[in-house]
Design a protein around this motif. Sequence first.
Motif, PDB file in Angstrom:
ATOM      1  N   SER A   1      41.221  -2.875  75.637  1.00 29.54           N
ATOM      2  CA  SER A   1      42.916  -2.012  74.789  1.00 29.54           C
ATOM      3  C   SER A   1      43.146  -1.250  73.462  1.00 29.54           C
TER       4      SER A   1
ATOM      5  N   ARG B   1      53.667   0.259  63.650  1.00 33.78           N
ATOM      6  CA  ARG B   1      55.303   0.575  65.385  1.00 33.78           C
ATOM      7  C   ARG B   1      53.657   0.539  66.418  1.00 33.78           C
ATOM      8  N   VAL B   2      53.172  -0.548  67.022  1.00 34.26           N
ATOM      9  CA  VAL B   2      53.220  -0.074  68.093  1.00 34.26           C
ATOM     10  C   VAL B   2      52.699  -0.058  69.831  1.00 34.26           C
ATOM     11  N   GLY B   3      53.733  -1.101  69.787  1.00 31.59           N
ATOM     12  CA  GLY B   3      54.138  -0.828  71.070  1.00 31.59           C
ATOM     13  C   GLY B   3      55.657   0.008  71.211  1.00 31.59           C
TER      14      GLY B   3
ATOM     15  N   THR C   1      46.724  -2.688  70.422  1.00 34.54           N
ATOM     16  CA  THR C   1      48.087  -3.088  71.353  1.00 34.54           C
ATOM     17  C   THR C   1      47.473  -4.362  71.745  1.00 34.54           C
ATOM     18  N   HIS C   2      46.612  -5.009  71.625  1.00 30.39           N
ATOM     19  CA  HIS C   2      46.639  -6.395  72.094  1.00 30.39           C
ATOM     20  C   HIS C   2      45.485  -7.893  70.714  1.00 30.39           C
TER      21      HIS C   2
ATOM     22  N   LEU D   1      53.564  -5.223  69.751  1.00 30.40           N
ATOM     23  CA  LEU D   1      54.226  -4.380  69.400  1.00 30.40           C
ATOM     24  C   LEU D   1      54.482  -3.645  67.855  1.00 30.40           C
TER      25      LEU D   1
ATOM     26  N   GLY E   1      54.946  -9.596  68.884  1.00 31.13           N
ATOM     27  CA  GLY E   1      54.462  -9.414  70.377  1.00 31.13           C
ATOM     28  C   GLY E   1      54.858 -10.096  71.549  1.00 31.13           C
TER      29      GLY E   1
ATOM     30  N   ARG F   1      58.436 -13.987  73.321  1.00 35.26           N
ATOM     31  CA  ARG F   1      58.250 -13.659  72.276  1.00 35.26           C
ATOM     32  C   ARG F   1      57.937 -14.290  71.140  1.00 35.26           C
TER      33      ARG F   1
ATOM     34  N   GLN G   1      50.324  -8.812  73.700  1.00 32.53           N
ATOM     35  CA  GLN G   1      50.409  -7.650  73.051  1.00 32.53           C
ATOM     36  C   GLN G   1      51.541  -7.179  72.287  1.00 32.53           C
TER      37      GLN G   1
END
Length: 329
Positions: free
Chosen positions: A4, A327-329, A99-100, A38, A70, A87, A36
Amino acid sequence: MYESLGIVCQGVGGPEVMQWTSITVRDIGPYEVLVQVLAAGVNRLDCLQRLGRYPVPPDAPPGLGLEVAGVVLQCGVAVSSLRVGDRVMGLVAGGGYATHCIVDELLCFPWPDGWSAEQAATLPEALMTLCAHGFGAGRIQPGERVMVIGGAGGVGSCATQVLATLGYCVWTTAGGEKKVSWCQRLGAKRCINYQTELIWEVMLAETNGSGVDVILDFVGGRDLDRKLETLSTGGRLVIMGLMQGARAEMNQGILLQRQLTILGVTLRQQSLAKKERAADYLRQIILPLINQGRVQPLVDSVFPIQQVQLAHERMESGAHCGKIVLRVG
């Protein structure tokens, strides 16, 4: 193991020690899911951990980040309430700036319909703190009066909004007219501007000298005696933050005279069983308010995770109202 990307602290220090780099996420357990990420919420404890002032629990991931929103990618063999593709928003013991990350099944909650990932990521830590320490340790009961010290921050804002929505009489403190207006829009009966008003005199006047039943204190430090004087007989002071320091003098006589209780609590140090009890309360009492549109997301600002340094600088400036989000995703 899962490869990740995440934020890693290269030593202890200012925001500059945080770096976006490759990380490895362990295999999930039977009652866990791989998410995952987001979006991830930013909390003051993240800054304290980065500074080396907050010890990470021995069984917790070493990375920063305590709440995420996520999509479920994998489920443990014993997971029964979640499916791949769900979700969710979730509370984690660490490692949310990635990210994970891995989340316990019972600490995942449905991502509210119509909310963005950034909005959903504002809730887990704040709501779980209120459920575990306000309704749990603080034993807030229907009809009681509550004071929130530090009402404009991410957790204080959420507590004020939820308590007011549930019909509690809530007073808050904040610094500056912008934050005072923010708290009063959330439903506070009165927000006391500590920059221009004498908090404790105002509170006693507001309650006709009888005080409040519970104080949720996100600030700590000075004025411990005055806080105790503001509690009614049998009142509870729940200390959840130490922004103004860890030391204060106290008149122990008032504890005996009024049969008061002082509690010091942190969510991250709680056992999984205690967190799960708080999660049950959240599902039963608070999630319906969210689904009815009566509790709204309280987002101050959103930063791409690669700008995490700016997010921490805003947190440490104290200028925010509500939650800072990555904000990641």
